[in-house]
Design a protein around this motif. Structure first.
Motif, PDB file in Angstrom:
ATOM      1  N   HIS A 152     -18.034  -9.850  33.893  1.00 54.72           N
ATOM      2  CA  HIS A 152     -18.295  -8.625  33.491  1.00 54.72           C
ATOM      3  C   HIS A 152     -17.266  -7.953  32.270  1.00 54.72           C
ATOM      4  O   HIS A 152     -17.747  -7.466  31.335  1.00 54.72           O
ATOM      5  CB  HIS A 152     -18.347  -7.493  34.579  1.00 54.72           C
ATOM      6  CG  HIS A 152     -18.651  -5.969  33.982  1.00 54.72           C
ATOM      7  ND1 HIS A 152     -19.960  -5.582  33.666  1.00 54.72           N
ATOM      8  CD2 HIS A 152     -17.681  -5.326  34.144  1.00 54.72           C
ATOM      9  CE1 HIS A 152     -19.435  -4.253  33.192  1.00 54.72           C
ATOM     10  NE2 HIS A 152     -18.288  -4.003  33.441  1.00 54.72           N
ATOM     11  N   SER A 193     -18.668  -7.493  28.698  1.00 56.53           N
ATOM     12  CA  SER A 193     -18.784  -5.907  28.280  1.00 56.53           C
ATOM     13  C   SER A 193     -18.042  -5.581  27.264  1.00 56.53           C
ATOM     14  O   SER A 193     -18.337  -4.334  26.791  1.00 56.53           O
ATOM     15  CB  SER A 193     -18.750  -5.027  29.672  1.00 56.53           C
ATOM     16  OG  SER A 193     -17.349  -5.198  29.980  1.00 56.53           O
ATOM     17  N   PHE A 250     -19.375  -2.108  36.259  1.00 58.13           N
ATOM     18  CA  PHE A 250     -19.125  -3.139  37.371  1.00 58.13           C
ATOM     19  C   PHE A 250     -18.912  -2.481  38.828  1.00 58.13           C
ATOM     20  O   PHE A 250     -17.735  -1.851  39.068  1.00 58.13           O
ATOM     21  CB  PHE A 250     -18.218  -4.205  37.180  1.00 58.13           C
ATOM     22  CG  PHE A 250     -18.140  -5.160  38.238  1.00 58.13           C
ATOM     23  CD1 PHE A 250     -19.135  -6.401  38.461  1.00 58.13           C
ATOM     24  CD2 PHE A 250     -17.217  -5.218  39.273  1.00 58.13           C
ATOM     25  CE1 PHE A 250     -19.190  -7.406  39.146  1.00 58.13           C
ATOM     26  CE2 PHE A 250     -17.465  -6.368  40.372  1.00 58.13           C
ATOM     27  CZ  PHE A 250     -18.225  -7.199  40.168  1.00 58.13           C
TER      28      PHE A 250
END
Length: 461
Positions: free
Chosen positions: A373, A377, A446
């Motif tokens: 993540h 991201s 997250f």
């Protein structure tokens, strides 16, 4: 005179820079690359290492279209050009084009994989490009090309190509339909056969997975010689984690060799090749006096293992592109506390487990997903705590949960102090409190699973 400004284009990452040009009777002066000012306006801090110049004697000299495995900043010292760029990277913008007429008053930042071409509009045009990797025959082999006359890109060259001066090589480049897109930079996992390494291989199925047999991280020459070209990210799951053995002479040397020496080698190649380094750290960098530790707490390790992990964190933090992922109480595929307790329960052994150390379990699948993540991201670089969420528990309480979840009596587990556990042994001092604050990782989007839920799923698997 225009102000310094950076503009986006239809091609992601391709940026146009307006440059102030200061002129007088003698000529002019400009700052073609000014790191502090340009980075503040959005230009990547691309760490150039080589500057090339291309002289074009006549109007109509036309070059390209070349997509190279590095980033570059192009500009002019004299003359004017018609510039053309086509995205040849894998992805939804493949084939997107952008054109611009420019003189010394502009520069263009061209990211890796975007094809660059231009046509001189005046005689004696001097074209400069600042790149962030050294040219070599091996690097040239990874170029991607597009024909200047490609009908799909349909570049409207001001001087028809039939009247232009073009090299034989450029004239032979393929049309867009035949171009093999430049793939994204790859990921390498080191320490790939450990608990976390196995989970990372599941989260990054296309990554190269290296263990010590493939690459000895403590060998600086071997690390430097590894083919890092085209690698964008290194995830370091290699570590010396035998915390008690680290307290003797042999273990202390081994801990420093892997947790600091090997990491020094990785940091060096990450810096040289402009890679993002993801490094997994530990709650042992703290003394455990605070009940919960955030990312800004100063280091205060108690034992050798913790000292080496803190030193490693400080090394990684010197890189511009890094994530230090701090975790605790890791549970995955292989030998670990939960598997040990489950085995004791099945064999009818009633263990004594410390009840004065507190924290949260971290399951390697969640840790790997959190790392994926952060990378996907584009979360800001830096240090992030990453464990499972939920209640803070002692090792004793977790052992009781394991017994219950495997169909045995929680009362078979008895509490024990850390002092009693350590009596007569050489052990590393443990942080009393290992819980890590999770607000920063959650702010990126997250949210880790609850540790109790993850434990139930783990024991069902």
């Amino acid at each position: 005179m225009t102000d310094l400004a950076v503009h986006t284009t239809a091609i992601p990452g391709l940026l146009v820079v307006d440059l102030p040009v200061h002129g007088d009777a003698r000529g002019w002066f400009k700052e073609n690359w000014q790191r502090a000012k340009m980075v503040a306006l959005g230009l990547p801090d691309f760490a150039p290492v080589q500057n090339n110049m291309s002289y074009n004697a006549d109007a109509g000299s036309t070059r390209g279209l070349h997509a190279e495995p590095w980033d570059k900043l192009v500009g002019l010292a004299h003359g004017r050009i018609f510039g053309a760029w086509v995205d040849l990277r894998e992805g939804p913008t493949f084939g997107t084009s952008f054109t611009l007429e420019m003189g010394p008053e502009r520069a263009v930042f061209v990211p890796r994989g975007v094809a660059n071409g231009y046509q001189a509009l005046e005689a004696d045009t001097a074209y400069s490009y600042l790149v962030n990797d050294h040219w070599s025959p091996e690097a040239r082999a990874s170029y991607t090309y597009l024909n200047l006359a490609d009908e799909t890109a349909a570049i409207a060259w001001p001087i028809p190509l039939a009247e232009a001066t073009i090299s034989d090589a450029d004239a032979q480049h393929p049309r867009l339909a035949d171009v093999v897109p430049m793939p994204p930079r790859t990921t390498v996992i080191v320490g790939a056969q450990g608990q976390l390494g196995r989970a990372l291989q599941q989260a990054f199925p296309d990554a190269a997975a290296l263990d010590r047999d493939e690459l000895d991280l403590t060998d600086a020459d071997a690390v430097a010689a590894y083919p890092w070209g085209g690698v964008g990210t290194v995830i370091n799951a290699a570590a010396y984690t035998a915390v008690d053995q680290a307290e003797n002479a042999e273990g202390r040397a081994a801990a420093w060799a892997l947790n600091v020496g090997a990491l020094t080698n990785l940091v060096a190649v990450a810096r040289e090749h402009r890679m993002t380094l993801v490094h997994v750290s530990s709650d042992y960098v703290f003394d455990g006096e605070a009940e919960e530790h955030d990312e800004d707490e100063p280091f205060s390790p108690l034992g050798v293992y913790g000292v080496t992990k803190a030193a490693g964190d400080a090394l990684v933090a010197t890189l511009p592109a890094h994530y230090v992922v701090r975790t605790s109480w890791v549970i995955g595929e292989g030998k670990n506390f939960v598997r040990t307790m489950a085995s004791l329960a099945e064999r009818g052994v009633a263990p004594a487990v410390v009840d004065d150390q507190f924290g949260r379990l971290t399951f390697t699948t969640d840790l790997a997903d959190g790392i994926a993540h952060l990378l996907a991201s584009g979360a800001p670089y830096g240090t992030y705590n990453l464990t499972n969420d939920g209640a803070v528990r002692s090792w004793f309480e977790i052992a009781q949960q394991v017994f219950e979840l495997t169909g045995h009596a929680a009362s078979d587990v008895s509490p024990q102090t850390t002092e009693a556990f350590a009596e007569g042994k050489v052990v590393s001092p443990r942080p009393r409190h290992s819980a890590l604050a999770l607000g920063k990782i959650k702010a990126t989007g997250f949210v880790p699973r609850d540790a109790d839920d993850a434990l139930r799923e783990y024991l069902r698997a």
